[in-house]
Scaffold this motif. Structure first.
Motif, mmCIF file in Angstrom:
data_model
loop_
_atom_site.group_PDB
_atom_site.id
_atom_site.type_symbol
_atom_site.label_atom_id
_atom_site.label_comp_id
_atom_site.label_asym_id
_atom_site.label_seq_id
_atom_site.Cartn_x
_atom_site.Cartn_y
_atom_site.Cartn_z
ATOM 1 N N ALA A 159 0.828 -1.209 0.000
ATOM 2 C CA ALA A 159 0.000 0.000 0.000
ATOM 3 C C ALA A 159 0.860 1.256 0.000
ATOM 4 C CB ALA A 159 -0.896 0.007 1.239
ATOM 5 N N ILE A 160 0.277 2.328 -0.525
ATOM 6 C CA ILE A 160 0.910 3.646 -0.411
ATOM 7 C C ILE A 160 0.006 4.506 0.468
ATOM 8 C CG2 ILE A 160 1.681 5.726 -1.626
ATOM 9 C CD1 ILE A 160 2.119 3.975 -4.104
ATOM 10 N N LEU A 161 0.594 5.045 1.499
ATOM 11 C CA LEU A 161 -0.149 5.973 2.355
ATOM 12 C C LEU A 161 0.248 7.384 1.957
ATOM 13 C CD1 LEU A 161 -1.900 6.720 4.856
ATOM 14 C CD2 LEU A 161 0.189 6.497 6.226
ATOM 15 N N GLN A 162 -0.730 8.157 1.507
ATOM 16 C CA GLN A 162 -0.455 9.540 1.125
ATOM 17 C C GLN A 162 -0.998 10.459 2.200
ATOM 18 O OE1 GLN A 162 -2.398 9.266 -2.809
ATOM 19 N NE2 GLN A 162 -0.370 9.730 -3.659
ATOM 20 N N VAL A 163 -0.114 11.253 2.763
ATOM 21 C CA VAL A 163 -0.533 12.212 3.780
ATOM 22 C C VAL A 163 -0.541 13.589 3.118
ATOM 23 C CG1 VAL A 163 -0.124 13.064 6.111
ATOM 24 C CG2 VAL A 163 0.637 10.764 5.485
ATOM 25 N N ARG A 164 -1.686 14.224 3.130
ATOM 26 C CA ARG A 164 -1.833 15.509 2.452
ATOM 27 C C ARG A 164 -2.505 16.516 3.374
ATOM 28 N NH1 ARG A 164 1.026 13.123 -0.260
ATOM 29 N NH2 ARG A 164 1.009 12.722 -2.501
ATOM 30 N N ARG A 217 -3.328 1.200 6.892
ATOM 31 C CA ARG A 217 -4.644 1.566 7.457
ATOM 32 C C ARG A 217 -4.515 1.994 8.916
ATOM 33 N NH1 ARG A 217 -6.384 -3.531 4.759
ATOM 34 N NH2 ARG A 217 -7.065 -2.858 2.694
ATOM 35 N N ARG A 218 -3.678 1.283 9.657
ATOM 36 C CA ARG A 218 -3.504 1.633 11.078
ATOM 37 C C ARG A 218 -2.827 3.001 11.223
ATOM 38 N NH1 ARG A 218 -0.973 -3.389 14.183
ATOM 39 N NH2 ARG A 218 -1.242 -1.997 15.964
ATOM 40 N N MET A 219 -1.892 3.292 10.310
ATOM 41 C CA MET A 219 -1.238 4.608 10.342
ATOM 42 C C MET A 219 -2.253 5.706 10.034
ATOM 43 S SD MET A 219 2.218 3.853 8.242
ATOM 44 C CE MET A 219 3.737 3.486 9.055
ATOM 45 N N ALA A 220 -3.120 5.436 9.063
ATOM 46 C CA ALA A 220 -4.145 6.410 8.699
ATOM 47 C C ALA A 220 -5.081 6.659 9.880
ATOM 48 C CB ALA A 220 -4.925 5.913 7.479
ATOM 49 N N SER A 221 -5.444 5.573 10.583
ATOM 50 C CA SER A 221 -6.305 5.715 11.763
ATOM 51 C C SER A 221 -5.644 6.581 12.823
ATOM 52 C CB SER A 221 -6.616 4.356 12.390
ATOM 53 O OG SER A 221 -7.249 3.532 11.467
ATOM 54 N N LEU A 222 -4.335 6.406 12.947
ATOM 55 C CA LEU A 222 -3.588 7.201 13.923
ATOM 56 C C LEU A 222 -3.675 8.689 13.565
ATOM 57 C CD1 LEU A 222 -1.629 6.911 16.377
ATOM 58 C CD2 LEU A 222 0.241 6.867 14.731
ATOM 59 N N LEU A 223 -3.549 9.000 12.264
ATOM 60 C CA LEU A 223 -3.636 10.400 11.820
ATOM 61 C C LEU A 223 -5.045 10.953 12.040
ATOM 62 C CD1 LEU A 223 -1.564 10.098 8.517
ATOM 63 C CD2 LEU A 223 -0.855 11.220 10.650
ATOM 64 N N LYS A 224 -6.022 10.057 11.939
ATOM 65 C CA LYS A 224 -7.409 10.470 12.173
ATOM 66 C C LYS A 224 -7.613 10.837 13.642
ATOM 67 C CE LYS A 224 -12.103 8.769 11.421
ATOM 68 N NZ LYS A 224 -12.891 7.631 10.921
ATOM 69 N N VAL A 225 -7.110 9.947 14.527
ATOM 70 C CA VAL A 225 -7.273 10.173 15.968
ATOM 71 C C VAL A 225 -6.496 11.417 16.417
ATOM 72 C CG1 VAL A 225 -6.765 9.213 18.259
ATOM 73 C CG2 VAL A 225 -7.691 7.733 16.458
ATOM 74 N N LYS A 226 -5.240 11.549 15.950
ATOM 75 C CA LYS A 226 -4.364 12.638 16.420
ATOM 76 C C LYS A 226 -4.703 13.987 15.800
ATOM 77 C CE LYS A 226 -0.850 10.638 18.839
ATOM 78 N NZ LYS A 226 0.176 11.050 19.749
ATOM 79 N N PHE A 227 -5.020 13.973 14.487
ATOM 80 C CA PHE A 227 -5.166 15.256 13.796
ATOM 81 C C PHE A 227 -6.522 15.434 13.117
ATOM 82 C CE2 PHE A 227 -0.644 13.988 13.518
ATOM 83 C CZ PHE A 227 -0.074 14.990 14.290
ATOM 84 N N GLY A 228 -7.403 14.476 13.279
ATOM 85 C CA GLY A 228 -8.706 14.570 12.636
ATOM 86 C C GLY A 228 -8.659 14.406 11.123
ATOM 87 N N ALA A 229 -7.678 13.601 10.631
ATOM 88 C CA ALA A 229 -7.552 13.406 9.180
ATOM 89 C C ALA A 229 -8.756 12.652 8.618
ATOM 90 C CB ALA A 229 -6.275 12.626 8.876
ATOM 91 N N GLU A 230 -9.042 12.970 7.365
ATOM 92 C CA GLU A 230 -10.123 12.297 6.652
ATOM 93 C C GLU A 230 -9.480 11.196 5.791
ATOM 94 O OE1 GLU A 230 -12.837 13.804 3.168
ATOM 95 O OE2 GLU A 230 -12.913 15.220 4.867
ATOM 96 N N ILE A 231 -10.046 9.989 5.846
ATOM 97 C CA ILE A 231 -9.395 8.846 5.188
ATOM 98 C C ILE A 231 -10.186 8.386 3.958
ATOM 99 C CG2 ILE A 231 -8.434 6.522 5.545
ATOM 100 C CD1 ILE A 231 -7.402 8.621 7.573
ATOM 101 N N VAL A 232 -9.476 8.204 2.847
ATOM 102 C CA VAL A 232 -10.100 7.623 1.654
ATOM 103 C C VAL A 232 -9.203 6.500 1.151
ATOM 104 C CG1 VAL A 232 -10.961 8.045 -0.684
ATOM 105 C CG2 VAL A 232 -11.046 9.883 1.021
#
Ligand SMILES: [Zn+2]
Ligand SMILES: [Zn+2]
Length: 260
Positions: A159-164, A217-232
């Motif tokens: 997977a590629i995790l893109q943080v924007r 996916r777990r990294m994305a969840s972490l960004l959601k919890v910490k910074f309120g990131a929206e995940i797609v």
């Protein structure tokens, strides 16, 4: 009736009974406690220094002493101890022998490791005192590349995790990168196949090449919890996995968009 040792003729006494027809001394001479080869091979990864013993990969606790640690573990895995029971002679591992005292000392010499083995224990319960034995085993490393390092060096990723996000200042980007790397390190302690194979730093954010997809996916969840990131999450079919009987293979992209 008093019995005699069939080897040396010594007669038994109350304090020194015969064991299997032998006096205490002759029994020791004929029944060594330690059963071990003079030389063993140790499979160790030249990149990450993980070693393969008892059908498992083990991470070294100290990179500089990894070979000695591996040699010690390999010797422990190979060592057997003679135990004469009513059911016959058995060769058991150290933790299966009651009252066994065992110590191992390692000395690195010319790319190999000499392991000194000291053991104290009984082969037969009728022995008056434990046998004390010492021997040395040479552990020869076989330097290999483990599967994980092979995948890593090939840049493998599921997977590629893109943080924007508009707020991605260089400082913020570093903070997030460090946080995700530390998270991956923690996960890797439990799962060797979890890793980041590459990180691209871009003006608009970060691209992390991650294995397996679950870690992304777990990294994305972490960004959601910490910074309120929206995940797609999106999946693109990239072919069939012939090793797994034609299962469809996907490249997963997980986009984590930080709020402005
Ligand atoms: Zn004897
Ligand atoms: Zn490795």
């Amino acid at each position: 009736m008093r019995r005699f040792c069939y080897r040396c003729g010594a007669s038994e006494t109350e304090k020194s009974p015969t064991v299997q027809g032998l006096c205490q001394t002759c029994f020791v001479n004929e029944n060594p406690l330690i059963i071990a080869p003079a030389e063993i091979e140790v499979n160790i990864c030249s990149r990450c220094k993980a070693y393969f013993i008892d059908k498992m990969w083990h991470e070294p606790t100290n990179m500089d002493l990894a070979l000695e640690e591996a040699a010690r573990a390999a010797v422990l895995s190979e060592l057997r101890f003679a135990q004469l029971t009513p059911a016959g002679m058995k060769s058991l591992r150290n933790h299966e022998v009651k009252g066994l005292e065992l110590s191992l000392e390692t000395k690195p010499i010319a790319g190999e490791v000499i392991v000194d083995v000291h053991a104290r224990g009984k082969v037969h319960e009728l022995q008056v005192s434990p046998q004390v034995e010492h021997l040395t085993i040479t552990a020869k490393p076989r330097w290999i590349t483990c599967k994980v390092c092979g995948l890593l060096s090939a840049g493998h990723h599921e997977a590629i995790l893109q943080v924007r996000g508009k707020i991605m200042s260089p400082e913020k980007r570093q903070e997030i990168k460090l946080m995700l790397e530390q998270f991956a390190e923690e996960v890797r302690k439990k799962d060797r196949f979890a890793f980041i194979s590459k990180i691209d730093e871009k003006r608009e954010g970060l691209d992390l090449y991650v294995n397996p997809a679950g870690l992304a996916r777990r990294m994305a969840s972490l960004l959601k919890v910490k910074f309120g990131a929206e995940i797609v999450e999106t999946a693109k079919l990239i072919g069939m996995d012939r090793d797994r009987g034609g299962v469809r293979k996907f490249k997963i992209s997980v986009l984590a968009r930080l709020p402005d």
